[in-house]
Design a protein around this motif. Structure first.
Motif, PDB file in Angstrom:
ATOM      1  N   GLU A 161      -4.364  32.656  15.161  1.00 24.76           N
ATOM      2  CA  GLU A 161      -5.588  33.383  14.859  1.00 24.76           C
ATOM      3  C   GLU A 161      -6.387  33.651  16.132  1.00 24.76           C
ATOM      4  O   GLU A 161      -6.905  34.741  16.340  1.00 24.76           O
ATOM      5  CB  GLU A 161      -6.407  32.560  13.876  1.00 24.76           C
ATOM      6  CG  GLU A 161      -7.420  33.379  13.107  1.00 24.76           C
ATOM      7  CD  GLU A 161      -8.223  32.489  12.172  1.00 24.76           C
ATOM      8  OE1 GLU A 161      -7.603  31.729  11.407  1.00 24.76           O
ATOM      9  OE2 GLU A 161      -9.451  32.561  12.218  1.00 24.76           O
ATOM     10  N   ASN A 162      -6.461  32.625  16.993  1.00 22.83           N
ATOM     11  CA  ASN A 162      -7.188  32.799  18.247  1.00 22.83           C
ATOM     12  C   ASN A 162      -6.552  33.861  19.125  1.00 22.83           C
ATOM     13  O   ASN A 162      -7.248  34.636  19.778  1.00 22.83           O
ATOM     14  CB  ASN A 162      -7.252  31.476  19.011  1.00 22.83           C
ATOM     15  CG  ASN A 162      -8.473  30.685  18.586  1.00 22.83           C
ATOM     16  OD1 ASN A 162      -9.478  31.272  18.194  1.00 22.83           O
ATOM     17  ND2 ASN A 162      -8.382  29.375  18.647  1.00 22.83           N
ATOM     18  N   ALA A 163      -5.210  33.871  19.143  1.00 24.59           N
ATOM     19  CA  ALA A 163      -4.520  34.872  19.955  1.00 24.59           C
ATOM     20  C   ALA A 163      -4.908  36.276  19.481  1.00 24.59           C
ATOM     21  O   ALA A 163      -5.196  37.166  20.289  1.00 24.59           O
ATOM     22  CB  ALA A 163      -3.009  34.669  19.851  1.00 24.59           C
ATOM     23  N   LEU A 164      -4.925  36.450  18.160  1.00 23.57           N
ATOM     24  CA  LEU A 164      -5.258  37.771  17.624  1.00 23.57           C
ATOM     25  C   LEU A 164      -6.691  38.154  17.958  1.00 23.57           C
ATOM     26  O   LEU A 164      -6.978  39.305  18.302  1.00 23.57           O
ATOM     27  CB  LEU A 164      -5.048  37.795  16.101  1.00 23.57           C
ATOM     28  CG  LEU A 164      -3.591  37.667  15.640  1.00 23.57           C
ATOM     29  CD1 LEU A 164      -3.518  37.525  14.122  1.00 23.57           C
ATOM     30  CD2 LEU A 164      -2.789  38.875  16.090  1.00 23.57           C
ATOM     31  N   LYS A 165      -7.592  37.172  17.865  1.00 18.96           N
ATOM     32  CA  LYS A 165      -8.993  37.488  18.166  1.00 18.96           C
ATOM     33  C   LYS A 165      -9.186  37.785  19.651  1.00 18.96           C
ATOM     34  O   LYS A 165      -9.954  38.666  20.021  1.00 18.96           O
ATOM     35  CB  LYS A 165      -9.894  36.340  17.719  1.00 18.96           C
ATOM     36  CG  LYS A 165     -10.158  36.389  16.216  1.00 18.96           C
ATOM     37  CD  LYS A 165     -11.285  35.474  15.811  1.00 18.96           C
ATOM     38  CE  LYS A 165     -10.812  34.029  15.816  1.00 18.96           C
ATOM     39  NZ  LYS A 165     -11.840  33.096  15.339  1.00 18.96           N
ATOM     40  N   THR A 166      -8.444  37.035  20.506  1.00 21.33           N
ATOM     41  CA  THR A 166      -8.520  37.294  21.939  1.00 21.33           C
ATOM     42  C   THR A 166      -8.163  38.741  22.242  1.00 21.33           C
ATOM     43  O   THR A 166      -8.827  39.421  23.022  1.00 21.33           O
ATOM     44  CB  THR A 166      -7.548  36.362  22.694  1.00 21.33           C
ATOM     45  OG1 THR A 166      -7.815  35.027  22.289  1.00 21.33           O
ATOM     46  CG2 THR A 166      -7.704  36.499  24.195  1.00 21.33           C
ATOM     47  N   VAL A 167      -7.100  39.198  21.607  1.00 24.52           N
ATOM     48  CA  VAL A 167      -6.651  40.564  21.813  1.00 24.52           C
ATOM     49  C   VAL A 167      -7.787  41.555  21.542  1.00 24.52           C
ATOM     50  O   VAL A 167      -8.054  42.472  22.326  1.00 24.52           O
ATOM     51  CB  VAL A 167      -5.442  40.850  20.894  1.00 24.52           C
ATOM     52  CG1 VAL A 167      -5.154  42.334  20.831  1.00 24.52           C
ATOM     53  CG2 VAL A 167      -4.223  40.086  21.366  1.00 24.52           C
ATOM     54  N   LEU A 168      -8.475  41.347  20.434  1.00 24.15           N
ATOM     55  CA  LEU A 168      -9.575  42.245  20.060  1.00 24.15           C
ATOM     56  C   LEU A 168     -10.711  42.220  21.075  1.00 24.15           C
ATOM     57  O   LEU A 168     -11.255  43.253  21.459  1.00 24.15           O
ATOM     58  CB  LEU A 168     -10.147  41.823  18.705  1.00 24.15           C
ATOM     59  CG  LEU A 168      -9.695  42.591  17.475  1.00 24.15           C
ATOM     60  CD1 LEU A 168     -10.471  42.136  16.262  1.00 24.15           C
ATOM     61  CD2 LEU A 168      -9.883  44.093  17.679  1.00 24.15           C
ATOM     62  N   ILE A 169     -11.051  40.998  21.510  1.00 25.68           N
ATOM     63  CA  ILE A 169     -12.182  40.859  22.442  1.00 25.68           C
ATOM     64  C   ILE A 169     -11.837  41.484  23.780  1.00 25.68           C
ATOM     65  O   ILE A 169     -12.657  42.179  24.399  1.00 25.68           O
ATOM     66  CB  ILE A 169     -12.568  39.372  22.574  1.00 25.68           C
ATOM     67  CG1 ILE A 169     -13.155  38.890  21.238  1.00 25.68           C
ATOM     68  CG2 ILE A 169     -13.557  39.167  23.703  1.00 25.68           C
ATOM     69  CD1 ILE A 169     -13.314  37.393  21.130  1.00 25.68           C
ATOM     70  N   VAL A 170     -10.593  41.271  24.235  1.00 25.64           N
ATOM     71  CA  VAL A 170     -10.161  41.867  25.508  1.00 25.64           C
ATOM     72  C   VAL A 170     -10.280  43.391  25.431  1.00 25.64           C
ATOM     73  O   VAL A 170     -10.830  44.037  26.341  1.00 25.64           O
ATOM     74  CB  VAL A 170      -8.705  41.458  25.830  1.00 25.64           C
ATOM     75  CG1 VAL A 170      -8.133  42.320  26.950  1.00 25.64           C
ATOM     76  CG2 VAL A 170      -8.643  39.988  26.207  1.00 25.64           C
ATOM     77  N   ALA A 171      -9.797  43.974  24.343  1.00 20.76           N
ATOM     78  CA  ALA A 171      -9.866  45.431  24.209  1.00 20.76           C
ATOM     79  C   ALA A 171     -11.323  45.900  24.232  1.00 20.76           C
ATOM     80  O   ALA A 171     -11.653  46.915  24.869  1.00 20.76           O
ATOM     81  CB  ALA A 171      -9.184  45.864  22.912  1.00 20.76           C
ATOM     82  N   THR A 172     -12.198  45.148  23.558  1.00 21.27           N
ATOM     83  CA  THR A 172     -13.617  45.529  23.524  1.00 21.27           C
ATOM     84  C   THR A 172     -14.219  45.514  24.924  1.00 21.27           C
ATOM     85  O   THR A 172     -14.927  46.446  25.322  1.00 21.27           O
ATOM     86  CB  THR A 172     -14.394  44.563  22.608  1.00 21.27           C
ATOM     87  OG1 THR A 172     -13.776  44.565  21.314  1.00 21.27           O
ATOM     88  CG2 THR A 172     -15.844  44.976  22.465  1.00 21.27           C
ATOM     89  N   ILE A 173     -13.907  44.442  25.694  1.00 24.52           N
ATOM     90  CA  ILE A 173     -14.469  44.342  27.042  1.00 24.52           C
ATOM     91  C   ILE A 173     -13.952  45.476  27.929  1.00 24.52           C
ATOM     92  O   ILE A 173     -14.717  46.126  28.648  1.00 24.52           O
ATOM     93  CB  ILE A 173     -14.125  42.965  27.663  1.00 24.52           C
ATOM     94  CG1 ILE A 173     -14.835  41.859  26.865  1.00 24.52           C
ATOM     95  CG2 ILE A 173     -14.510  42.911  29.129  1.00 24.52           C
ATOM     96  CD1 ILE A 173     -14.400  40.457  27.244  1.00 24.52           C
ATOM     97  N   ILE A 174     -12.652  45.735  27.846  1.00 18.88           N
ATOM     98  CA  ILE A 174     -12.088  46.812  28.673  1.00 18.88           C
ATOM     99  C   ILE A 174     -12.788  48.139  28.369  1.00 18.88           C
ATOM    100  O   ILE A 174     -13.205  48.866  29.270  1.00 18.88           O
ATOM    101  CB  ILE A 174     -10.568  46.958  28.423  1.00 18.88           C
ATOM    102  CG1 ILE A 174      -9.833  45.706  28.915  1.00 18.88           C
ATOM    103  CG2 ILE A 174     -10.013  48.206  29.113  1.00 18.88           C
ATOM    104  CD1 ILE A 174      -8.359  45.703  28.554  1.00 18.88           C
ATOM    105  N   MET A 175     -12.948  48.422  27.079  1.00 22.51           N
ATOM    106  CA  MET A 175     -13.566  49.698  26.715  1.00 22.51           C
ATOM    107  C   MET A 175     -15.008  49.766  27.200  1.00 22.51           C
ATOM    108  O   MET A 175     -15.477  50.814  27.655  1.00 22.51           O
ATOM    109  CB  MET A 175     -13.521  49.905  25.198  1.00 22.51           C
ATOM    110  CG  MET A 175     -12.137  50.133  24.623  1.00 22.51           C
ATOM    111  SD  MET A 175     -11.189  51.385  25.505  1.00 22.51           S
ATOM    112  CE  MET A 175     -12.114  52.855  25.079  1.00 22.51           C
TER     113      MET A 175
END
Lengths: 700, 700
Positions: free
Chosen positions: B300-314
């Motif tokens: 679950e954490n891995a999936l959430k990390t993915v989302l947060i990383v994408a948000t920061i990049i954008m």
């Protein structure tokens, strides 16, 4: 002249209440009792309920008094003419408390007499319960009318040079007072009644396996007290608030509108809104004579006939009065558009008819005579989950037509008489309130009579008579709730209109898509959901206290379950009272603080959005909760009549789940939403000067 | 240049999808199977699910095709430039159907391989499910981007002299096409999936007493097909619609805004909204590399990390691009106020962050790690009724913060960039859609993998691995639903803004308290309730058809319950398909006809009120339904872990009732509301010319 007529009607209403009170008091408590023992049991149970109800009201009014002092001080400090507004506020609160007290008192006198009267005849019992209701209906209306006109006369004498529209603004403190009492009555009372009910049911019926209304159950008196607390005092305070608020809204808007009216017409035009209430007393009085049920099946029809007769009378009477008192044409503050007095009549009429139609729609969705409720009963065959889903869907659906009727009333009102038309529509709907409340209060008295018959072991025959009275009361209670929500919505819109008039905001300034308004709408839309979550959980928590106490008594009082020892009823009443007052703090603060904080931080434009947003979601949620609750209740009753397996079947068990979910829906969360939308609006209206002067700090 | 960049990103997204498809297809179906028999069983079950899914999609698309022809003809006749708008409409619908088909196809390829891969390692199974999701996420985003820019280029070539803002209006037909497919995907798919689920559960688990996903249950394949139909195709079509709609809304408003921009900047400024989507592909691609769970607990954490990383990049990438492409200052149609390009960036950023915060709030209310869900589980101890009450209250509460975030996004958007800012906020929220949808689609693939493992008798160990994958998927599914609702709300507001821009209505003309607007708000507020009642009952009726069929098979097929005969899975799939398409007619017509009828009878002002009213109530209702459903589900799972008596206890039985009520809440009624609020708004936008010319007949 107009003032004299208003006072005469108000006094007449009070006299009717006094007359009926005397006629009920004149009946010996256990007139038809089969034996001295039965008479004694009836007297004992009645006394216990009366004691519990008075204990609750004493404690509630004490807390309320403290709250009033703080809030009154806040009004004094924050508002122009704050001192006189505070006085109006205290008088409004006092009148509402008095009306609530009278209603509770007579209900706890009539309930035992109705039970005993059922031994003599059905008509006898009906007559006692109905007259008890009339004391509430006419007493409350009379107090509201006399209170309003009294404060008007008083302010006129104390401040002879004040402008009329400022006077009316001060007068709106009266409505705020009445509405504050309604917060305690509806929210606190709603939590009380369901905490007691759920507590009594879950431990008594489910765990200990004793029947409903069994005297061995320690919570049984609290449960019966709850019916009076929620359905009499709560409903009464709610509708007292609606009458006072819609009248004040109309007075505020009208005072600006009729500034230029020829002086001989001015008083009549200004006080027209109070006169509409006053005339309603006469119409309701005539309707009283139509309350003559011939048989058990006929009770519900008799009650509905009474309502329809009152509506027709008002529709006829209001036309000549409106045309005679109001100027042929008038304009409203901030607009040059001309409106006519016949336009005002149309607004009144549409409000009046909408109120009746909301009632008819509500009945269609909540009576088990129709396929709507039967579908919920049928769905119970596949379990509790489908019962819940169908009940929720029924509730959602049932709110659509009332909402469209509301939209129609608003459109007709604004089109024919501007902002004044909305307030007038609310007044029209509420003009039959004396008789409406009579019928509402009849229900819980009958319900109590059934409880007393059970607890006094009066036998099956008597119980079946009181059950017939109660069944009709259930349907009219649902109609009454629909009516209360509809009138609350119109009242809230009327107050919002008065608020905008007083803040001198024209429609062009509150464009739907401007940031403050749109944000307000969104925030407002969230409030009814947040508020319902709070009240629903409050019931859960208060019920938990009750459950713990009932379990303790079963455990610690030797011989209680065998019927050899007496339960400590008073302790359960105490616990319900305390828990309900404690649990209403959070929802109460949400209602009171939201308009103050939003107005202070974001200003009047956002606040207007919040009021409308809360109204839109609040009406839908309140109506769907009230009707889903009533439908679950009646679906269960339909199964208990032997359908889909009857009592004890799996379908019945599923229906009981729905009924239990429906209890806080229809008696706590749903009706409490009325208070949310009205109280926020009246607070906004009273605090306008403060918001205009200091508000919107975040947007500056 | 900008066009080239957009096309490059779109092609890149499609290539990623193709690459992952190939990498999954390269894996043998039952790579890690313990025995040839197991391999064969996995292959058989996978094939049956794939066949059912394709049968559903074929039938749905056939009905959809007919609907498209009729609706396309209506567009052609009713709207200026109707022919080209119709063409855009067809292409938009075609793109959405293609994206949905690809998603379903890969999900039904990846599910069996993920089940078999679980024998090798958890990471292996995770990787297959995640890559399947990525095919959906990137494929759909690529198709949306290429479709939008392709139609733009085509219209530009066919109509070289046309004004840009007219071109963008024609282009909005594309969004209408995509959204029409979403109506079938979300509403029809939502009914399908829950009819199959409820049918399988009620007869299989409850009546016949066989476990979940047991191959003897005739509805078991339909149930697994349903996961793909609802959670893949339905979710995909919904979000395809949101992307296309918010982009078109921004294009329409921007085309009016950037008419006076220096010509060398014009293309960049005009196509900026599509470029935001295109850049999102790159940000999402980078985030892909962070999807590396180390253990079961870590998924679950891995999936959430993915989302947060994408948000920061954008958040970082969008700033320079916005400043480079948009003019430093600009004005909007009908107003002289100056906005800046940095203001546009703030709107983007707030939308982006709100999307992430909605996800976090959703998780707080739906994961059983927190006390919110545990309170629902605890309340199950006193029975199903308290479980329902606490679940409903949790749902109501959970919608408050998302609504406030929405209000914040709207206020920031309008304040910094007017109506354009709202559309841009929606784009910001949706800019991470490729990775968001990857995670969304991962869930049902894992769920299916679990079902296949069960049906193929792969044993407890494998099932527990797929369960770990599925559990993480459940939480992310709830987050995805919250995100879908939030973005639908912003999209609907963006479309309403574009609608007002196109109808040349300024905020002053739609005063909150004018009769048409207020009536519109009230009518609009009633719609989500009416619509939910329809979809909830549709599930009930469709499930009833399924129940009858499953009972028939148990009765008529000899030896089925003993496992000696094979159930007729295909017939159950057929029945679900037919029933879902039949039952979606009523809610579908409500969505499509309401804006057309209101616009025609009452005109654009009332329609604006309807759109906002539906939005306010719709968001609250949709969020509360989705979260209550997820919370009931997880409360049940929490009890199944051994709390409050564990599986089989009374608390568990109560929790099962809540879970069953929650099923249509979270998978049908709630998500369908997204379509209600978006589709009404895009229809209003496309039909503006018709309403302006012929609308408001009743008010004339």
């Amino acid at each position: 002249m107009v003032i004299a007529a208003i006072i005469a009607c108000g006094v007449f209403a009070v006299l009717i209440a006094v007359f009926f009170t005397r006629s009920i008091r004149a009946i010996p408590i256990a007139e038809g009792a089969a034996s001295p023992e039965e008479a004694q049991r009836v007297e004992e149970v009645t006394a216990a309920i009366a004691e519990g109800a008075m204990a609750f009201i004493a404690r509630e009014y004490r807390t309320l008094g403290l709250f009033m002092l703080v809030f009154g001080f806040l009004i004094w400090m924050a508002v122009d003419n704050g001192f006189f507004t505070m006085l109006s506020f205290f008088i409004g609160a006092g009148c509402s408390m008095l009306a609530g007290y009278i209603g509770m008192r007579i209900a706890t006198i009539g309930n035992g007499r109705a039970a005993a009267g059922a031994r003599i005849s059905l008509q006898r019992a009906f007559s006692i319960a109905f007259r008890s209701g009339a004391v509430m209906g006419f007493g409350l209306t009379g107090i509201a009318i006399l209170g309003l006109i009294g404060v008007y006369i008083g302010l006129d004498a104390l401040l002879p040079t004040i402008e009329r529209h400022v006077l009316m603004e001060i007068l709106s403190g009266f409505a705020l007072g009445g509405s504050s009492v309604a917060l305690f009555g509806r929210v606190g009372g709603g939590i009380y009644t369901k905490a007691a009910d759920v507590g009594a049911d879950l431990v008594g019926k489910v765990e200990a396996g004793i029947p409903e209304d069994d005297p061995r159950n320690p919570a049984v008196i609290a449960d019966n007290v709850g019916d009076n607390v929620g359905d009499i005092a709560g409903m009464g305070a709610d509708l007292f608030g609606s009458v006072a608020e819609s009248t004040c809204a109309a007075l505020v808007i009208g005072a600006s509108a009729f500034r230029v009216v020829p002086s001989h017409m001015q008083e009549g035009a200004l006080l027209f809104p109070i006169l509409v209430n006053a005339l309603g007393v006469l119409g309701s009085f005539v309707a009283l004579f139509f309350a003559r049920p011939k048989s058990e099946e006929h009770i519900e029809n008799a009650l509905k006939t009474v309502l329809i007769v009152a509506t027709i009378i008002m529709a006829i009477v209001l036309y000549p009065i409106t045309v005679a008192l109001l100027p042929p044409t008038f304009t409203l503050e901030g607009s040059t558009r001309l409106y006519t007095n016949t336009g005002v009549y149309w607004s009144l009429l549409v409000g009046l008819l909408s109120g009746m139609l909301v009632g008819i729609v509500t009945e269609y969705y909540t009576a088990h005579r129709y396929r709507t409720v039967r579908a919920v009963a049928e769905s119970s065959q596949t379990g509790a989950a489908t019962n819940i889903i169908y009940g929720l869907a029924l509730g959602y659906n049932s709110a659509v037509v009332p909402m469209l009727l509301l939209a129609l009333t608003v459109v007709v009102g604004i089109s024919f008489a501007g902002m004044y038309g909305i307030a007038i529509g609310a007044l029209g709907m509420l003009s039959t309130i004396a008789i409406g409340l009579t019928i509402d209060a009849y229900g819980p008295v009958s319900d109590n009579a059934g409880g007393i018959a059970e607890m006094s072991h009066m036998g099956k025959e008597i119980r079946s008579r009181t059950d017939a009275l109660d069944a009709a009361g259930n349907t009219t209670a649902a109609i009454g709730k629909g009516f209360a929500i509809g009138s609350a919505a119109l009242t809230s819109l009327a107050l919002t209109s008065a608020f905008l008039t007083r803040a001198k905001i024209s429609p062009e300034q509150i464009g739907l898509t401007t940031p403050p308004v749109l944000a307000g709408l969104l925030i407002g839309g969230a409030l009814p959901f947040a508020f319902s979550a709070l009240t629903m959980r409050a019931v859960g928590k208060a019920a938990f206290d009750m459950i713990a106490e009932v379990r303790r008594q079963f455990r610690e009082i030797q011989g209680l379950l065998e019927g050899k020892a007496r339960a400590d009823y008073r302790r359960c009443v105490d616990i319900s009272t305390q828990a309900s007052l404690r649990q209403m703090v959070a929802p109460g603060l949400l209602v009171i603080l939201t308009p103050l904080v939003v107005g202070f931080l974001f200003g009047v434009h956002t606040l207007a959005g919040v009021l409308i947003g809360a109204l839109v979601c609040g009406v839908m949620l309140a109506t769907s909760m009230a009707n889903a609750g009533a439908a679950w209740d009646n679906a269960k009753k339909y199964i208990e009549k032997g359908n889909y397996g009857g009592k004890g079947s799996d379908a019945h068990k599923a229906a009981v789940v729905g009924d239990t979910v429906g209890d806080p829906f229809k008696d706590t969360a749903g009706p409490s939403l009325n208070i949310l939308i009205k109280l926020m609006a009246i607070i906004s209206l009273v605090f306008v000067p403060f918001f205009v002067k200091y508000g919107g700090v975040l947007l500056k």
